[in-house]
Design a protein around this motif. Structure first.
Motif, PDB file in Angstrom:
ATOM      1  N   SER A 287       0.198   1.734   5.010  1.00 25.97           N
ATOM      2  CA  SER A 287       1.229   0.531   4.629  1.00 25.97           C
ATOM      3  C   SER A 287       0.812   0.210   2.666  1.00 25.97           C
ATOM      4  CB  SER A 287       0.882  -1.078   4.887  1.00 25.97           C
ATOM      5  OG  SER A 287       2.271  -2.078   4.440  1.00 25.97           O
ATOM      6  N   GLY A 288       1.769   0.334   1.817  1.00 27.85           N
ATOM      7  CA  GLY A 288       1.787  -0.207   0.082  1.00 27.85           C
ATOM      8  C   GLY A 288       1.339   0.912  -0.101  1.00 27.85           C
ATOM      9  N   CYS A 289       1.519   2.030   0.316  1.00 29.89           N
ATOM     10  CA  CYS A 289       0.681   3.510  -0.793  1.00 29.89           C
ATOM     11  C   CYS A 289       1.933   3.675  -1.552  1.00 29.89           C
ATOM     12  CB  CYS A 289       0.228   4.076   0.069  1.00 29.89           C
ATOM     13  SG  CYS A 289       1.104   4.911   0.813  1.00 29.89           S
ATOM     14  N   GLY A 290       2.892   2.908  -2.190  1.00 28.39           N
ATOM     15  CA  GLY A 290       4.208   3.752  -2.294  1.00 28.39           C
ATOM     16  C   GLY A 290       5.030   4.558  -1.754  1.00 28.39           C
ATOM     17  N   LYS A 291       4.943   4.310  -0.715  1.00 32.26           N
ATOM     18  CA  LYS A 291       6.295   5.789  -0.189  1.00 32.26           C
ATOM     19  C   LYS A 291       7.846   5.086  -0.285  1.00 32.26           C
ATOM     20  CE  LYS A 291       4.620   4.635   3.700  1.00 32.26           C
ATOM     21  NZ  LYS A 291       3.475   3.365   3.828  1.00 32.26           N
ATOM     22  N   THR A 292       7.557   4.197   0.185  1.00 36.70           N
ATOM     23  CA  THR A 292       9.364   3.356  -0.869  1.00 36.70           C
ATOM     24  C   THR A 292       9.320   3.850  -2.236  1.00 36.70           C
ATOM     25  OG1 THR A 292       9.126   1.779   1.740  1.00 36.70           O
ATOM     26  CG2 THR A 292      11.039   1.503  -0.215  1.00 36.70           C
ATOM     27  N   THR A 293       8.276   3.565  -2.444  1.00 36.42           N
ATOM     28  CA  THR A 293       8.903   3.559  -4.141  1.00 36.42           C
ATOM     29  C   THR A 293       9.521   4.776  -4.199  1.00 36.42           C
ATOM     30  OG1 THR A 293       6.536   1.674  -4.611  1.00 36.42           O
ATOM     31  CG2 THR A 293       7.251   3.571  -5.933  1.00 36.42           C
TER      32      THR A 293
ATOM     33  N   GLN B 103      13.899   0.718   5.050  1.00 33.98           N
ATOM     34  CA  GLN B 103      13.376  -0.313   6.165  1.00 33.98           C
ATOM     35  C   GLN B 103      14.194  -1.090   7.216  1.00 33.98           C
ATOM     36  OE1 GLN B 103      10.042  -0.279   3.655  1.00 33.98           O
ATOM     37  NE2 GLN B 103       9.169  -0.157   5.846  1.00 33.98           N
TER      38      GLN B 103
HETATM   39  N1  LIG Z   1       9.693  -4.698  -6.762  1.00 36.25           N
HETATM   40  C1  LIG Z   1       8.283  -4.634  -6.633  1.00 36.25           C
HETATM   41  N2  LIG Z   1       7.685  -5.514  -7.644  1.00 36.25           N
HETATM   42  C2  LIG Z   1       6.258  -5.473  -7.766  1.00 36.25           C
HETATM   43  N3  LIG Z   1       5.622  -4.939  -7.333  1.00 36.25           N
HETATM   44  C3  LIG Z   1       6.610  -4.318  -6.362  1.00 36.25           C
HETATM   45  C4  LIG Z   1       7.488  -4.157  -6.024  1.00 36.25           C
HETATM   46  N4  LIG Z   1       7.975  -2.916  -5.435  1.00 36.25           N
HETATM   47  C5  LIG Z   1       6.852  -2.793  -4.560  1.00 36.25           C
HETATM   48  N5  LIG Z   1       5.545  -3.134  -5.513  1.00 36.25           N
HETATM   49  C6  LIG Z   1       4.485  -2.676  -4.626  1.00 36.25           C
HETATM   50  O1  LIG Z   1       3.733  -1.658  -5.035  1.00 36.25           O
HETATM   51  C7  LIG Z   1       3.068  -1.123  -4.110  1.00 36.25           C
HETATM   52  C8  LIG Z   1       3.706   0.357  -3.270  1.00 36.25           C
HETATM   53  O2  LIG Z   1       4.397  -0.522  -2.190  1.00 36.25           O
HETATM   54  P1  LIG Z   1       5.805   0.229  -0.849  1.00 36.25           P
HETATM   55  O3  LIG Z   1       6.918  -0.749  -0.377  1.00 36.25           O
HETATM   56  O4  LIG Z   1       6.447   1.572  -1.930  1.00 36.25           O
HETATM   57  O5  LIG Z   1       4.837   0.785   0.182  1.00 36.25           O
HETATM   58  P2  LIG Z   1       4.999   1.704   0.834  1.00 36.25           P
HETATM   59  O6  LIG Z   1       4.175   2.762   0.977  1.00 36.25           O
HETATM   60  O7  LIG Z   1       6.688   1.702   0.904  1.00 36.25           O
HETATM   61  O8  LIG Z   1       4.333   0.071   2.326  1.00 36.25           O
HETATM   62  P3  LIG Z   1       5.414   0.404   3.567  1.00 36.25           P
HETATM   63  O9  LIG Z   1       4.171   1.029   4.818  1.00 36.25           O
HETATM   64  O10 LIG Z   1       4.306  -1.371   4.618  1.00 36.25           O
HETATM   65  O11 LIG Z   1       6.918   0.113   3.830  1.00 36.25           O
HETATM   66  C9  LIG Z   1       2.985  -2.272  -2.889  1.00 36.25           C
HETATM   67  O12 LIG Z   1       1.099  -3.018  -3.465  1.00 36.25           O
HETATM   68  C10 LIG Z   1       3.765  -3.065  -3.739  1.00 36.25           C
HETATM   69  O13 LIG Z   1       3.544  -4.819  -3.169  1.00 36.25           O
END
Ligand SMILES: Nc1ncnc2c1ncn2[C@@H]1O[C@H](COP(=O)(O)OP(=O)(O)OP(=O)(O)O)[C@@H](O)[C@H]1O
Ligand SMILES: [Mg+2]
Length: 238
Positions: A42-48, A77
């Motif tokens: 979680s938070g590693c940047g997958k959604t990004t 999600q």
């Molecule tokens: N719009 C935004 N503004 C500021 N920080 C952001 C934004 N979107 C994501 N982040 C940050 O970027 C990092 C990656 O977020 P992301 O949502 O890509 O993680 P993830 O791997 O999809 O997590 P999860 O498994 O919890 O969905 C996190 O530290 C998050 O706080």
């Protein structure tokens, strides 16, 4: 070049004046007509990563190369349905009138197990049913690329397994390209043709899985060994 290629992709966010690096140099080939699974904590940047690959956000560095013209559908999600439209209305949302074929919409509704709820509004559905409506909306769009961000996370075990089977069936019949984000190792092993582990903003490891398409028996020795390897790569305690 087919599919999507990510080259030295970078993305950071600025929160209260502080720069937070998220992706720091992602190199990845997302092949056409395959299921590519992004796995990571979680938070590693997958959604990004998914949002960048789908063109919803611009990168801060690097480049994205697209193959032939792409018709992309997203499953996020959370369901993101239109509250003023019923199930059928939500599924047809985004389609042109001539693209709406009643029989096909019925069959998609059946596929996601929402028979009898065609006229229900999102507020009348459970979370899992709303998410299944979102999946149906993506399928009705006839995408060549489906970007799915933990689409089954809100579903119970049985519905989740059923939807995983359906996704494989859809993939087999439509040969869509799928980018699928999950943090479930088992889900990655069931669905992935390529499993990509993201850590500290880069691709840490890629696993290619030879046999594609059929529902896999995760209790097979080869999957148990692969699971062990993935767990080691993710640095999770067992
Ligand atoms: N719009 C935004 N503004 C500021 N920080 C952001 C934004 N979107 C994501 N982040 C940050 O970027 C990092 C990656 O977020 P992301 O949502 O890509 O993680 P993830 O791997 O999809 O997590 P999860 O498994 O919890 O969905 C996190 O530290 C998050 O706080
Ligand atoms: Mg996410």
């Amino acid at each position: 070049m087919a599919g999507i290629e990510l080259v030295k992709l970078e993305k950071h966010y600025v929160v209260e004046g502080k720069t937070i690096p998220v992706l720091t140099g992602i190199n990845l080939q997302i092949p056409e007509e395959r299921i590519t699974v992004i796995l990571g904590k979680s938070g590693c940047g997958k959604t990004t990563l998914l949002r960048l690959a789908g063109g919803l956000e611009d990168p801060d560095g690097g480049s994205i190369h697209y193959g032939l013209s792409q018709r992309t559908a997203f499953v996020f999600q959370e369901p993101r349905l239109m509250p003023w439209l019923d199930v059928t209305g939500n599924i047809c949302f985004g389609l042109k009138r001539q693209e709406i074929h009643r029989d096909e919409i019925h069959s998609i509704i059946h596929t996601v197990g929402l028979d009898g709820f065609e006229k229900a509004y999102p507020s009348q559905l459970s979370g899992g049913m709303q998410q299944r409506t979102a999946i149906a909306r993506a399928l009705a769009y006839h995408p060549s690329f489906i970007m799915m961000d933990e689409p089954f996370a809100a579903l119970d075990y049985f519905t989740r397994e059923q939807m995983q089977r359906e996704l494989l069936r859809v993939w087999k019949s439509q040969k869509a390209s799928i980018l699928f984000v999950t943090h479930s190792i088992d889900e990655a092993l069931l669905l992935g043709h390529k499993i990509v582990i993201i850590e500290k903003g880069v691709v840490k490891t890629e696993f290619e899985l030879p046999k594609a398409g059929d529902f896999r028996n995760l209790l097979d020795d080869k999957f148990i060994m692969l699971k062990r390897e993935i767990i080691e790569n993710l640095n999770v305690a067992v």
